[in-house]
Design a protein around this motif. Structure first.
Motif, PDB file in Angstrom:
ATOM      1  N   GLY A 117     -27.052 105.898   3.397  1.00  0.00           N
ATOM      2  CA  GLY A 117     -26.912 106.698   2.549  1.00  0.00           C
ATOM      3  C   GLY A 117     -28.781 106.883   2.499  1.00  0.00           C
ATOM      4  N   GLU A 118     -29.466 107.100   3.202  1.00  0.00           N
ATOM      5  CA  GLU A 118     -31.038 107.337   2.852  1.00  0.00           C
ATOM      6  C   GLU A 118     -30.977 108.695   3.738  1.00  0.00           C
ATOM      7  OE1 GLU A 118     -33.986 104.599   4.195  1.00  0.00           O
ATOM      8  OE2 GLU A 118     -33.750 103.321   3.016  1.00  0.00           O
ATOM      9  N   SER A 119     -29.948 108.834   4.681  1.00  0.00           N
ATOM     10  CA  SER A 119     -29.590 110.117   5.889  1.00  0.00           C
ATOM     11  C   SER A 119     -29.220 110.936   4.509  1.00  0.00           C
ATOM     12  CB  SER A 119     -29.018 109.277   6.716  1.00  0.00           C
ATOM     13  OG  SER A 119     -29.403 108.665   7.788  1.00  0.00           O
ATOM     14  N   MET A 120     -28.049 110.639   4.206  1.00  0.00           N
ATOM     15  CA  MET A 120     -27.211 111.567   3.653  1.00  0.00           C
ATOM     16  C   MET A 120     -28.140 112.146   2.209  1.00  0.00           C
ATOM     17  SD  MET A 120     -23.869 108.228   2.364  1.00  0.00           S
ATOM     18  CE  MET A 120     -22.895 109.878   1.191  1.00  0.00           C
ATOM     19  N   ILE A 121     -29.242 111.034   1.825  1.00  0.00           N
ATOM     20  CA  ILE A 121     -30.096 111.551   0.899  1.00  0.00           C
ATOM     21  C   ILE A 121     -30.686 113.333   2.061  1.00  0.00           C
ATOM     22  CG2 ILE A 121     -32.182 111.233  -0.193  1.00  0.00           C
ATOM     23  CD1 ILE A 121     -30.888 108.807  -0.922  1.00  0.00           C
ATOM     24  N   ILE A 166     -26.535  94.183   8.223  1.00  0.00           N
ATOM     25  CA  ILE A 166     -25.346  95.205   7.479  1.00  0.00           C
ATOM     26  C   ILE A 166     -26.008  96.212   5.991  1.00  0.00           C
ATOM     27  CG2 ILE A 166     -23.574  95.199   6.724  1.00  0.00           C
ATOM     28  CD1 ILE A 166     -22.946  92.606   9.013  1.00  0.00           C
ATOM     29  N   PRO A 167     -26.915  95.109   5.263  1.00  0.00           N
ATOM     30  CA  PRO A 167     -26.640  95.666   4.098  1.00  0.00           C
ATOM     31  C   PRO A 167     -28.088  96.900   4.692  1.00  0.00           C
ATOM     32  CG  PRO A 167     -27.186  93.664   3.521  1.00  0.00           C
ATOM     33  CD  PRO A 167     -26.764  93.674   5.096  1.00  0.00           C
ATOM     34  N   VAL A 168     -29.151  96.532   5.533  1.00  0.00           N
ATOM     35  CA  VAL A 168     -30.309  97.876   5.527  1.00  0.00           C
ATOM     36  C   VAL A 168     -29.231  98.639   6.446  1.00  0.00           C
ATOM     37  CG1 VAL A 168     -31.844  97.888   7.249  1.00  0.00           C
ATOM     38  CG2 VAL A 168     -32.277  96.351   5.645  1.00  0.00           C
ATOM     39  N   ALA A 169     -28.302  98.511   7.575  1.00  0.00           N
ATOM     40  CA  ALA A 169     -27.613  99.860   8.335  1.00  0.00           C
ATOM     41  C   ALA A 169     -27.120 100.336   7.293  1.00  0.00           C
ATOM     42  CB  ALA A 169     -26.843  98.887   9.108  1.00  0.00           C
ATOM     43  N   LEU A 170     -26.232 100.158   6.104  1.00  0.00           N
ATOM     44  CA  LEU A 170     -26.133 101.012   4.904  1.00  0.00           C
ATOM     45  C   LEU A 170     -26.648 101.390   4.862  1.00  0.00           C
ATOM     46  CD1 LEU A 170     -23.098  98.335   3.887  1.00  0.00           C
ATOM     47  CD2 LEU A 170     -22.734 100.522   4.735  1.00  0.00           C
ATOM     48  N   LEU A 171     -28.212 101.038   4.067  1.00  0.00           N
ATOM     49  CA  LEU A 171     -29.068 101.729   2.877  1.00  0.00           C
ATOM     50  C   LEU A 171     -29.422 102.794   4.177  1.00  0.00           C
ATOM     51  CD1 LEU A 171     -30.795 101.248   1.198  1.00  0.00           C
ATOM     52  CD2 LEU A 171     -32.762 100.087   2.595  1.00  0.00           C
ATOM     53  N   ALA A 212     -34.591 111.658  -4.685  1.00  0.00           N
ATOM     54  CA  ALA A 212     -33.416 110.263  -5.184  1.00  0.00           C
ATOM     55  C   ALA A 212     -34.147 109.246  -4.295  1.00  0.00           C
ATOM     56  CB  ALA A 212     -32.396 110.725  -4.237  1.00  0.00           C
ATOM     57  N   LEU A 213     -35.507 109.684  -3.044  1.00  0.00           N
ATOM     58  CA  LEU A 213     -35.528 108.575  -2.278  1.00  0.00           C
ATOM     59  C   LEU A 213     -36.776 107.782  -3.423  1.00  0.00           C
ATOM     60  CD1 LEU A 213     -36.946 110.271   0.875  1.00  0.00           C
ATOM     61  CD2 LEU A 213     -34.945 108.807   0.712  1.00  0.00           C
ATOM     62  N   TRP A 214     -37.372 108.348  -4.341  1.00  0.00           N
ATOM     63  CA  TRP A 214     -38.170 107.352  -5.110  1.00  0.00           C
ATOM     64  C   TRP A 214     -37.425 106.171  -5.931  1.00  0.00           C
ATOM     65  CZ3 TRP A 214     -43.328 108.067  -4.173  1.00  0.00           C
ATOM     66  CH2 TRP A 214     -43.634 108.474  -4.081  1.00  0.00           C
ATOM     67  N   ARG A 223     -33.442 120.388   7.660  1.00  0.00           N
ATOM     68  CA  ARG A 223     -32.899 118.858   6.698  1.00  0.00           C
ATOM     69  C   ARG A 223     -33.278 117.761   8.781  1.00  0.00           C
ATOM     70  NH1 ARG A 223     -30.646 120.449   2.104  1.00  0.00           N
ATOM     71  NH2 ARG A 223     -32.266 121.611   1.158  1.00  0.00           N
ATOM     72  N   LEU A 224     -32.960 118.176   9.772  1.00  0.00           N
ATOM     73  CA  LEU A 224     -33.074 117.676  10.684  1.00  0.00           C
ATOM     74  C   LEU A 224     -34.169 116.706  11.167  1.00  0.00           C
ATOM     75  CD1 LEU A 224     -30.678 116.448  12.626  1.00  0.00           C
ATOM     76  CD2 LEU A 224     -32.109 118.379  14.365  1.00  0.00           C
ATOM     77  N   ILE A 225     -35.816 117.770  10.613  1.00  0.00           N
ATOM     78  CA  ILE A 225     -36.603 116.967  11.123  1.00  0.00           C
ATOM     79  C   ILE A 225     -37.151 115.870  10.038  1.00  0.00           C
ATOM     80  CG2 ILE A 225     -39.317 118.183  11.145  1.00  0.00           C
ATOM     81  CD1 ILE A 225     -38.330 120.895  11.781  1.00  0.00           C
ATOM     82  N   PRO A 226     -36.847 116.635   8.635  1.00  0.00           N
ATOM     83  CA  PRO A 226     -37.705 115.153   7.762  1.00  0.00           C
ATOM     84  C   PRO A 226     -37.323 113.386   8.342  1.00  0.00           C
ATOM     85  CG  PRO A 226     -37.009 116.596   6.642  1.00  0.00           C
ATOM     86  CD  PRO A 226     -37.039 117.275   8.284  1.00  0.00           C
ATOM     87  N   PHE A 227     -35.435 113.951   8.279  1.00  0.00           N
ATOM     88  CA  PHE A 227     -34.477 112.860   8.965  1.00  0.00           C
ATOM     89  C   PHE A 227     -34.495 111.843  10.408  1.00  0.00           C
ATOM     90  CE2 PHE A 227     -31.003 111.557  11.762  1.00  0.00           C
ATOM     91  CZ  PHE A 227     -30.237 110.415  10.882  1.00  0.00           C
TER      92      PHE A 227
END
Lengths: 316, 473
Positions: free
Chosen positions: B197-201, B189-194, B209-211, B62-66
């Protein structure tokens, strides 16, 4: 070529230009004078279709500044108050960039920019970064940019500010050369002798309104009164003040000179000369006292201040 | 079309060339293109070796795609700075005025600058992604799924568009880079939160879910671009000289918006119903459709998240009592005002959210009760109670006033949002916004608040009686 009717511009609650009426014909040069913040730059911006009038209309080169904005901009060359140059670019590259935006084809564009660089003495520094240019060189380059597309209307905001006398003369001569039967020029300046030299028409703006308008001669006559003349004699008057023709008023005198206002110098001056000669006075000189546009300007702007102070608001 | 794009591309070319001459932009781009992916390769290899020792290969996988996503994101973060410099920086230095005096359309200037702000960071991001992928392939033989690679490339692109188009919106509302940098936190700030969220995905491994993230960001980008094109115009760029709050002007504009041009109260009322209220026709239609959508969405969710049928006891209603009803304090005369206050407060909150989201969140708040109604009507249908009966007994008695009030309130909120995203019909965006708020106040005072008061009265005195009568049958 430039016609405005009740042109007005309001920013929020600030009225920057108020009911401006102008008519500048082809081949004429109009000088817009006025203190800082009078509304000159806003007027120029509306005439360039950069700012939209709040009220009133304006036509430039036959096009409406509101509804045909792009056509107006394509026919107007503007020298802005701040030059707005890109410091990391070379001068020729800069002119080439604007030439492309004005839609000039490559070959005529290259020819035109070389001609303008030559005209303003910038050919030798064309491959120098603009950031290294002196203030005067920057001003000349900005003027070259305004002329790139050979516009029929030129709007020049402070064209010689920050220039040394030699460069200022070069630019003034260039402006005089640009006067032609096909071109209209509007020059905003604080340099009143420059305005007098260049302009056919003067408009003095104060607090957004035109407070005086006309040719330099008309303004002098209207605002400073009839022309003043000085007569110099070889022999002293010894306190003698003759009765002069009707319409002539003596304003000052000395032992061997006197000054007078005349409403009709063409008839009065020969009469006065004949009179003094017949009385045995030798005359050394008769000349008109020079009156500058500065006197007119100070009179108009000063009166405005007085009125504003008296009434608590401007009554121009 | 191509001929119209040409001036925009001339602007782009000049600006990109200018950026390439600026070491402050070139240095981080080169570092993030070459050195950073190398560092990420090293990190990935080390992490994989480490986790393999403990049998946690999944973490490595999972780390490599992240890290792939991170490698793409870092260079595009510079696009925000470039955009602020390109738009507000040029305005501050007044070098924009000669550009505005050329026969360029506002959108050509906007597009040229937008592309110029995105192109170098995006190219750097793509290069960085491929440098990273080359490295991980060499080190651990990893190759991404084509779909994942497309997702990361699209995500990187759409994030750059959002940041740059957001920066343009900020730039149009400020006159200095200092002020713009301060306001940039509304993007950062919103982009950092985003990204969190993407990291969690990415670690969750639910790449599909990325779509949704990409689609959501694309919609935001469209909205921001529309707003940017609307406000990046000559009038707004040169008409504003100072970033100052003129309370006197704000107050005067608001009062003028409230009063309109009316000479008497009667004339004012007629003017309100003829003009202000009739301007809500389209927003009313949109909100009505949104409420219908909410109702059917709520209905469909009742099967996804069902209430166990045995928990629904309608026998008590038949006996003339509802369990816990006596605990509801608002079923009294004082309760009318409690309900009224509650509804007004909810709509005030919806308005605030709407202002911050071009009206979208405000409408979502208004949709929520209809979603709940839809959910319960479908749930009751499952035990044989007709949804029409439920609506007629529970909702319509007071809903006949409350639902129109919600629709009109939602429309008014949507209109405020639209003034921020759309072109101002008169004056500046600031004055258009104040006029919209004044209209909102009129709509609330003259229509929404009285309707809600009537609805609260009906909800306290009529609805419970009808429910009891209906279910006693």
């Amino acid at each position: 070529m430039i016609v405005t009717e009740n042109l007005s511009k309001k920013f929020d609650d600030f009225l920057a230009v108020d009911d401006l009426n102008l008519q500048v014909s082809t081949g004429q040069v109009l000088a817009l004078l006025g203190p800082n913040g009078a509304g000159k730059t806003t007027t120029i911006r509306m005439l360039t279709s950069v700012l939209r009038p709040t009220r009133g209309t304006a036509r430039v080169a036959g096009y409406d500044v509101i509804h045909q904005a792009n056509a107006v901009r394509a026919r107007v060359g503007v020298l802005t108050e701040m030059h707005g140059l890109y410091d990391r670019m070379f001068a020729d590259e800069y002119l080439d960039f604007f030439g492309q935006l004005y839609g000039l084809a490559e070959h005529p564009r290259r020819e035109r920019l070389e001609e303008l660089l030559e005209r303003f003495g910038l050919t030798g520094v064309a491959r120098k970064r603009i950031g290294e240019y002196s203030k005067g060189m920057r001003q000349k380059l900005a003027l070259a940019r305004a002329l790139l597309h050979d516009p029929p209307v030129l709007l020049l905001d402070e064209p010689t500010s920050a220039m040394d006398p030699e460069s200022a003369r070069l630019v003034r001569n260039a402006i005089l050369d640009l006067r032609s039967a096909e071109r209209t020029l509007v020059v905003c300046t604080h340099n009143l002798s420059e305005a007098e030299e260049l302009a056919d028409q003067i408009a003095i703006i104060r607090l957004g309104r035109i407070v005086a308008q006309g040719s330099p001669q008309e303004l002098k006559k209207d605002l400073l009164g009839p022309s003043e003349y000085e007569l110099r004699l070889a022999t002293p008057l010894n306190g003698y003040l003759p009765a002069l023709p009707m319409g002539v008023r003596i304003t000052a005198w000395g032992d061997t000179w006197l000054r007078y206002h005349s409403s009709s110098p063409q008839t009065h001056n020969p009469e006065i000369l004949r009179f003094f000669l017949s009385q045995g006075y030798d005359i050394t000189d008769l000349f008109e006292i020079p009156r500058s546009l500065e006197q007119v300007y100070l009179q108009v702007v000063g009166n405005g201040d007085l009125r504003q102070n008296r009434e608590g608001r401007y009554a121009g | 079309m191509l001929a119209e794009l040409r001036p925009a591309l001339i602007i782009t070319r000049r600006e990109v060339r200018d950026q390439l001459r600026d070491w402050r932009i070139i240095t981080p781009i080169v570092a993030l293109t070459i050195f950073f992916p190398g560092l990420m390769n090293f990190t990935a290899a080390q992490a994989i070796n480490f986790v393999q020792r403990y049998g946690a290969e999944l973490v490595g996988e999972r780390l490599i795609p992240f890290l792939l996503m991170v490698v793409g994101f870092f260079p595009i973060s510079i696009s925000l700075v470039i955009a602020l410099e390109s738009f507000v920086g040029e305005k501050e230095r007044l070098s924009i005025e000669p550009l505005l005096s050329t026969p360029l359309y506002d959108w050509q200037l906007y597009l040229g600058k937008l592309l110029a702000s995105m192109a170098p960071p995006l190219i750097a991001a793509y290069l960085g992604i491929f440098v990273y992928l080359f490295g991980v392939y060499r080190q651990v033989g990893y190759t991404p799924e084509p779909a994942l690679l497309i997702q990361i490339l699209l995500l990187t692109t759409v994030q750059a568009v959002v940041m740059v188009s957001g920066a343009v919106v900020i730039s149009t509302q400020t006159t200095s880079t200092r002020a713009a940098n301060l306001l940039a936190s509304f993007i950062i700030i919103p982009v950092a939160l985003l990204v969190q969220g993407e990291s969690m995905i990415m670690f969750w491994g639910q790449y599909s879910a990325l779509w949704w993230v990409i689609i959501g960001l694309a919609l935001i980008a469209v909205l921001l671009i529309r707003m940017g094109i609307t406000h990046f115009n000559r009038e707004e760029l040169l008409g504003r000289q100072l970033d100052s709050l003129n309370f006197r002007w704000i107050g005067a504009t608001f009062i003028s918006g409230l009063k309109g041009e009316s000479r008497s109260f009667k004339h004012w009322l007629v003017d309100f119903y003829r003009n202000t209220f009739s301007e809500l026709a389209w927003p009313v239609l949109v909100v009505s459709l949104a409420l219908l959508l909410a109702y059917f969405t709520g209905s469909s969710l009742s099967t996804t998240f069902p209430i166990p049928l045995e928990r629904i006891n309608l026998e008590a209603v038949k006996d003339g009592q509802i369990e816990g009803l006596e605990e509801l304090a608002f079923l009294s005369a004082g309760g009318v005002f409690t309900l009224w206050y509650h509804n007004l407060r909810a709509l005030a909150l919806a308005t605030l959210l709407g202002i911050a989201s071009f009206g979208v969140l405000g409408v979502l708040v208004v949709m929520l009760p209809l979603g709940i109604i839809g959910y319960f009507s479908a749930t009751l249908a499952a035990i044989g109670i007709s949804p029409f009966s439920f609506l007629a007994a529970f909702v319509l008695p007071h809903g006949i006033l409350e639902i129109p009030a919600m629709i009109i309130a939602g429309a008014s909120i949507l209109r405020i949002g639209a003034t921020l995203a759309g072109p101002a019909r008169k004056g500046t965006i600031g004055s258009a916004f104040i006029y919209a708020v004044a209209d909102w106040v009129k709509v609330f005072v003259l229509i929404v608040a009285p309707l809600l008061l009537g609805a609260a009265l009906l909800e306290v005195y009529l609805t419970p009686e009808i429910v009891l009568w209906f279910f006693a049958q």
